[in-house]
Design a protein around this motif. Structure first.
Motif, mmCIF file in Angstrom:
data_model
loop_
_atom_site.group_PDB
_atom_site.id
_atom_site.type_symbol
_atom_site.label_atom_id
_atom_site.label_comp_id
_atom_site.label_asym_id
_atom_site.label_seq_id
_atom_site.Cartn_x
_atom_site.Cartn_y
_atom_site.Cartn_z
ATOM 1 N N VAL A 51 40.961 23.292 32.786
ATOM 2 C CA VAL A 51 40.623 24.371 33.384
ATOM 3 C C VAL A 51 40.583 23.587 35.024
ATOM 4 O O VAL A 51 41.249 24.161 35.972
ATOM 5 N N TYR A 55 43.240 24.937 37.660
ATOM 6 C CA TYR A 55 42.711 25.716 39.185
ATOM 7 C C TYR A 55 43.410 24.949 40.392
ATOM 8 O O TYR A 55 43.516 25.586 41.359
ATOM 9 N N CYS A 58 47.049 26.410 40.652
ATOM 10 C CA CYS A 58 47.232 27.675 40.618
ATOM 11 C C CYS A 58 46.420 28.547 41.855
ATOM 12 O O CYS A 58 46.970 29.378 42.466
ATOM 13 N N ARG A 59 45.220 27.908 42.144
ATOM 14 C CA ARG A 59 44.330 28.769 43.174
ATOM 15 C C ARG A 59 45.088 28.674 44.399
ATOM 16 O O ARG A 59 45.213 29.755 45.232
ATOM 17 N N ILE A 80 37.668 35.064 33.912
ATOM 18 C CA ILE A 80 36.921 33.754 33.934
ATOM 19 C C ILE A 80 36.094 33.445 32.856
ATOM 20 O O ILE A 80 35.906 32.376 32.127
ATOM 21 N N THR A 83 38.143 32.369 29.749
ATOM 22 C CA THR A 83 38.586 31.123 30.121
ATOM 23 C C THR A 83 37.646 30.071 29.732
ATOM 24 O O THR A 83 37.795 29.149 28.790
ATOM 25 N N THR A 173 45.539 37.340 37.702
ATOM 26 C CA THR A 173 45.546 36.225 38.076
ATOM 27 C C THR A 173 45.870 35.103 37.257
ATOM 28 O O THR A 173 45.949 35.463 35.672
ATOM 29 N N TRP A 175 43.814 33.350 35.832
ATOM 30 C CA TRP A 175 42.760 33.280 34.714
ATOM 31 C C TRP A 175 43.088 34.183 33.695
ATOM 32 O O TRP A 175 42.532 34.036 32.593
#
Length: 315
Positions: A51, A55, A58-59, A80, A83, A173, A175
């Motif tokens: 995770v 994150y 990708c974020r 989320i 996940t 997204t 997620w």
């Protein structure tokens, strides 16, 4: 370097067990579960590592050049939750309880029989001398298996009833990658793990394979206007390439672009769409509204009901 990382990982695992888990087990009178709990911590830590990496990659991409604004934050929060349950809790727990003892029994039976199952390294001894080459081969083979699992998810009506939860998301997204029915995830875990065992992926390389494919899947779902170019699009799955698969006209049995990491499988089997300037809206208007905007429990229940209808012919 690898030894140092492994020692640090084991040290963190041991600290969590001794400081947090073992006292709780002792207080609850459950020390007979201590060994299993120690192994379980590895599942949770590895999920957390996935995770964090996803994150971190990708974020920033989604903030840089999004395809669309984050309008429906409630559905993103549901993703989320998917996940967190998948990577930190529910699925690893099911996999551990259901398959750890079975795997040990199978290994014991094989050892007693004296039969050594063939693996890629026994068939191609050069892989033993070139671990990086072996890692690349394992990734390619498992990616090929994931391509066909994805094709089957769209091909069989009962499986599509479960997988449709994934395609119902209109606010896609990174997620969204884990937005799956729990039964679909269990099937996927058995499929992926079975192929890995069949080809003999070493335990030390298996986590690397998982992280590579997970990162590729998460990035392909990212809400970012990103194409890898005329050549790159044919080498690696991009967010643009996979967004066409999630487009309104790309769901169900008419889907395209099924690959996880390597678009070559779509090219070989005639399911590729390499248009580079197309970023369609996502979702499937033919699916019930609950599958798009309902909470986790509601989506799970609807998916299970739809699978039952597909299997037994009920409307």
């Amino acid at each position: 370097m690898l030894d140092a990382l492994r020692d640090a990982w084991d040290g963190l695992n041991g600290w969590i067990f001794e400081t947090l888990v073992q006292p709780a087990l002792y207080a609850a009178g459950l020390m007979e579960w201590a060994e299993d709990a120690f192994d379980w911590i590895n599942f949770a830590l590895f999920g957390l590592l996935q995770v964090v990496i996803i994150y971190a990659v990708c974020r920033p991409l989604e903030a840089w050049q999004p395809v669309e604004p984050r309008a429906d934050r409630r559905s993103i929060r549901t993703d989320i939750l998917y996940t967190l349950l998948t990577r930190l809790g529910l699925l690893p727990l099911i996999a551990f309880v259901a398959f750890s003892s079975l795997g040990a029994r199978l290994s014991g039976l094989v050892a007693e029989s004296g039969w050594v199952p063939p693996t890629l390294e026994t068939l191609f001894p050069i892989l033993r001398e070139w671990p990086l080459l072996a890692l690349g081969v394992y990734i390619v083979v498992l990616d090929f298996g994931e391509y066909w699992r994805h094709r089957f998810q769209h091909m069989f009506s009962w499986w599509w009833a479960l997988h449709a939860i994934h395609h119902a998301q209109r606010q896609m997204t990174f997620w969204t990658d884990d937005r799956n029915h729990i039964l679909d995830d269990v099937i996927g875990a058995v499929w992926f793990g079975g192929i890995a065992l069949l080809i003999g992926v070493p335990p030390g390389q298996f986590p690397i394979v998982v992280v590579v494919l997970r990162l590729a899947e998460a990035m392909s779902h990212a809400n970012v206007r990103l194409s890898f170019g005329r050549v790159g699009e044919r080498l690696l799955v991009s967010p643009r390439f996979h967004r066409l698969h999630h487009g309104v006209l790309g769901s169900g049995e008419s889907g395209r672009n099924f690959a996880v990491l390597l678009p070559v499988w779509d090219w070989i089997f005639g399911t590729a769409d390499f248009r580079r300037d197309v970023f369609p809206r996502t979702g499937d208007p033919d699916l019930p509204e609950e599958m798009a905007t309902g909470g986790w429990l509601r989506q799970q229940a609807v998916g299970l009901r739809r699978m039952g209808a597909a299997l037994f012919g009920r409307s």
